[in-house]
Design an enzyme around this catalytic site. Sequence first.
Site, mmCIF file in Angstrom:
data_model
loop_
_atom_site.group_PDB
_atom_site.id
_atom_site.type_symbol
_atom_site.label_atom_id
_atom_site.label_comp_id
_atom_site.label_asym_id
_atom_site.label_seq_id
_atom_site.Cartn_x
_atom_site.Cartn_y
_atom_site.Cartn_z
ATOM 1 N N LYS A 161 -9.252 -9.385 9.423
ATOM 2 C CA LYS A 161 -9.295 -8.066 10.059
ATOM 3 C C LYS A 161 -10.732 -7.586 9.999
ATOM 4 O O LYS A 161 -11.489 -7.983 9.112
ATOM 5 C CB LYS A 161 -8.400 -7.059 9.306
ATOM 6 C CG LYS A 161 -8.035 -5.839 10.123
ATOM 7 C CD LYS A 161 -6.863 -6.136 11.020
ATOM 8 C CE LYS A 161 -6.538 -5.021 11.966
ATOM 9 N NZ LYS A 161 -5.246 -5.266 12.634
ATOM 10 N N ASP A 219 -7.261 -3.293 17.899
ATOM 11 C CA ASP A 219 -6.398 -2.557 16.966
ATOM 12 C C ASP A 219 -6.685 -1.084 17.284
ATOM 13 O O ASP A 219 -7.146 -0.772 18.401
ATOM 14 C CB ASP A 219 -6.732 -2.922 15.505
ATOM 15 C CG ASP A 219 -5.660 -2.435 14.525
ATOM 16 O OD1 ASP A 219 -4.605 -3.065 14.423
ATOM 17 O OD2 ASP A 219 -5.868 -1.389 13.864
HETATM 18 P P1 NDP Z 1 -4.309 2.971 19.459
HETATM 19 O O1 NDP Z 1 -5.696 3.291 19.089
HETATM 20 O O2 NDP Z 1 -4.020 2.480 20.824
HETATM 21 O O3 NDP Z 1 -3.348 4.199 19.161
HETATM 22 C C1 NDP Z 1 -3.243 4.746 17.895
HETATM 23 C C2 NDP Z 1 -2.251 5.887 17.932
HETATM 24 O O4 NDP Z 1 -1.991 6.309 16.601
HETATM 25 C C3 NDP Z 1 -2.766 7.115 18.658
HETATM 26 O O5 NDP Z 1 -1.690 7.820 19.188
HETATM 27 C C4 NDP Z 1 -3.439 7.888 17.536
HETATM 28 O O6 NDP Z 1 -3.529 9.286 17.804
HETATM 29 C C5 NDP Z 1 -2.499 7.631 16.380
HETATM 30 N N1 NDP Z 1 -3.241 7.644 15.109
HETATM 31 C C6 NDP Z 1 -4.257 6.836 14.747
HETATM 32 N N2 NDP Z 1 -4.709 7.150 13.531
HETATM 33 C C7 NDP Z 1 -3.952 8.181 13.124
HETATM 34 C C8 NDP Z 1 -3.933 8.958 11.937
HETATM 35 N N3 NDP Z 1 -4.791 8.717 10.940
HETATM 36 N N4 NDP Z 1 -2.999 9.937 11.843
HETATM 37 C C9 NDP Z 1 -2.135 10.170 12.870
HETATM 38 N N5 NDP Z 1 -2.119 9.488 14.013
HETATM 39 C C10 NDP Z 1 -3.006 8.500 14.131
HETATM 40 O O7 NDP Z 1 -3.843 1.877 18.369
HETATM 41 P P2 NDP Z 1 -2.645 0.836 18.458
HETATM 42 O O8 NDP Z 1 -1.500 1.407 19.196
HETATM 43 O O9 NDP Z 1 -3.218 -0.466 18.877
HETATM 44 O O10 NDP Z 1 -2.264 0.680 16.911
HETATM 45 C C11 NDP Z 1 -1.272 1.478 16.276
HETATM 46 C C12 NDP Z 1 -0.777 0.782 15.034
HETATM 47 O O11 NDP Z 1 -0.225 -0.492 15.380
HETATM 48 C C13 NDP Z 1 -1.837 0.475 13.979
HETATM 49 O O12 NDP Z 1 -1.241 0.536 12.691
HETATM 50 C C14 NDP Z 1 -2.222 -0.976 14.281
HETATM 51 O O13 NDP Z 1 -2.776 -1.623 13.143
HETATM 52 C C15 NDP Z 1 -0.864 -1.541 14.640
HETATM 53 N N6 NDP Z 1 -0.847 -2.763 15.428
HETATM 54 C C16 NDP Z 1 -1.517 -2.872 16.607
HETATM 55 C C17 NDP Z 1 -1.447 -4.038 17.349
HETATM 56 C C18 NDP Z 1 -2.094 -4.174 18.673
HETATM 57 O O14 NDP Z 1 -1.924 -5.221 19.305
HETATM 58 N N7 NDP Z 1 -2.804 -3.185 19.181
HETATM 59 C C19 NDP Z 1 -0.703 -5.195 16.859
HETATM 60 C C20 NDP Z 1 0.040 -4.945 15.642
HETATM 61 C C21 NDP Z 1 -0.063 -3.786 14.967
HETATM 62 P P3 NDP Z 1 -4.919 9.899 18.312
HETATM 63 O O15 NDP Z 1 -5.052 9.449 19.724
HETATM 64 O O16 NDP Z 1 -4.767 11.360 18.158
HETATM 65 O O17 NDP Z 1 -5.978 9.320 17.414
HETATM 66 O O1 2IT Z 2 -2.361 -5.914 13.572
HETATM 67 C C1 2IT Z 2 -2.340 -6.793 14.459
HETATM 68 O O2 2IT Z 2 -1.562 -7.734 14.414
HETATM 69 C C2 2IT Z 2 -3.272 -6.651 15.594
HETATM 70 N N1 2IT Z 2 -3.979 -5.650 15.652
HETATM 71 C C3 2IT Z 2 -3.359 -7.730 16.625
HETATM 72 C C4 2IT Z 2 -4.259 -8.836 16.162
HETATM 73 C C5 2IT Z 2 -4.548 -9.903 17.180
HETATM 74 O O3 2IT Z 2 -5.328 -10.788 16.818
HETATM 75 O O4 2IT Z 2 -4.030 -9.870 18.291
#
Ligand code: NDP
Ligand code: 2IT
Length: 448
Positions: free
Chosen positions: A130, A170
């Site tokens: 990461k 992420d």
């Molecule tokens: P984005 O940046 O696209 O969206 C994040 C969302 O979460 C936004 O709505 C944001 O609100 C909110 N958020 C972020 N930080 C906080 C906080 N500290 N408190 C409250 N709300 C918060 O990220 P992703 O959707 O990609 O990721 C979301 C989660 O999923 C994370 O935990 C990530 O590690 C996990 N994840 C992502 C993957 C991916 O492929 N993208 C794969 C697997 C897991 P705001 O806009 O107001 O900041």
């Molecule tokens: O938390 C996760 O699994 C991700 N943010 C996606 C990682 C990736 O390599 O696609």
Amino acid sequence: MTSAEQKELDHFMTGLKKRNPYEIEFQQAVHEVAASVMPWYLQQDDLHRSQILERITEPDRIITFRVTWETDAGEIRANRAWRVQFNHALGPYKGGLRFHPSVTQSILKFLGFEQIFKNSLTGLPMGGAKGGSNFNPKGKSRREVMRFCHSMMTELHRHIGEDIDVPAGDIGVGAREVSFLFGQYMRLENRWSGVLTGKGLSFGGSAVRTEATGWGCVYFCENMLHHHDFELEGKRVAVSGSGNVALYGAQKLIEKRAKVVTMSDSKGFIHAPEGLTMEQWETIQELKEKKRGRLSELDEAGITYHAGKRPWGVECDIAMPCATQNELEAEGAKELVKNGVVAVCEGANMPTSVEAVEILREAGVLLAPGKASNAGGVAVSGLEQSQNAMRISWEPEEVDRRLQRIMSEIHARCVREGQGEERVDYIDGSNIAGFKKVAEAMHAYGAV
Ligand code: NDP
Ligand code: 2IT
């Protein structure tokens, strides 16, 4: 757990905390895995004697560097960035990059550690890593984000490669940022390679990668519900977040006729007691993805906005936390239990706090941990790597079919290791299934 096992766990955790002081999130992630695997681990004399648990919790390396960049006003700014290359026993390092002001080494170590077992569960050849930065993309212009990404890659490019380490997105890192990073990598290396995933479709990206985490989470949820004689159709689902994972999770839920009753961002949540329609979902997608706006700006009949609150107090059957770590705490878990929730399916990484997990487990709520239920994102990243290596691209239907199969295989692995008398303990199941493969590979390599 027997008292002897508990004693070993306590002893191990005391050492880990001493070696990693103040890294609360990392300690939390390790404790959960160690507690699940300890009974099995202690029976494996060879693994135990070669200190696999101590070794697997120590990153292969952490690269820390400064990223200097220039604002539109010509001011110089510096941020801190990291790449935690945690473990490559099963394949090249793989995992996302996070840009958020809250990013610390502890958070990236917890995420990199979880990624090892998540990637192992997918069945694809990927190690765990990461990275990210405490850079805050909010309020920055596109050109500022570009300069930051280019500067970050100027250092990062030395440490990554299609057979070495393959970053992706992420929180705060989506298609736009991956494109800037990829462009700079190519410029520096003078070579096209599948060094990042989540690329644009016209330059080596995979169909369905954008949707994969959210869709995969819903596929996992469906598998889990069916295994326990529940149906997804008609269920009210409280989703948190409105980023990549939450948006496409909500889209698939609506498509499957579940009712998405909430979504949120860091400032508040929206409540739609009758469930969002697909048209309303499209408006939200446009607001968040294209306009980069706030949910508070939404003006839709039947939807109310609740500033400064999390969504866990609404009436629902399923919760799908898709925002960030520890966003579902004890108070929220109590409300969910009071409202009779049957399942919590994590789209985010470690969104449920230790106390909340205890409350949900005690109440018999099905709990799908992120390392299993959100593995669809990295799984399709793995498929993107395969397509890049073969110089081909699969149709969306082909990728979606593979994603669905991978999610049900992950579910089956969790069931195999976590089946209890009445219910499956998905936390134990995912930790044990993910850990076993990595531990056995590390053991086979000898003292490396
Ligand atoms: P984005 O940046 O696209 O969206 C994040 C969302 O979460 C936004 O709505 C944001 O609100 C909110 N958020 C972020 N930080 C906080 C906080 N500290 N408190 C409250 N709300 C918060 O990220 P992703 O959707 O990609 O990721 C979301 C989660 O999923 C994370 O935990 C990530 O590690 C996990 N994840 C992502 C993957 C991916 O492929 N993208 C794969 C697997 C897991 P705001 O806009 O107001 O900041
Ligand atoms: O938390 C996760 O699994 C991700 N943010 C996606 C990682 C990736 O390599 O696609």
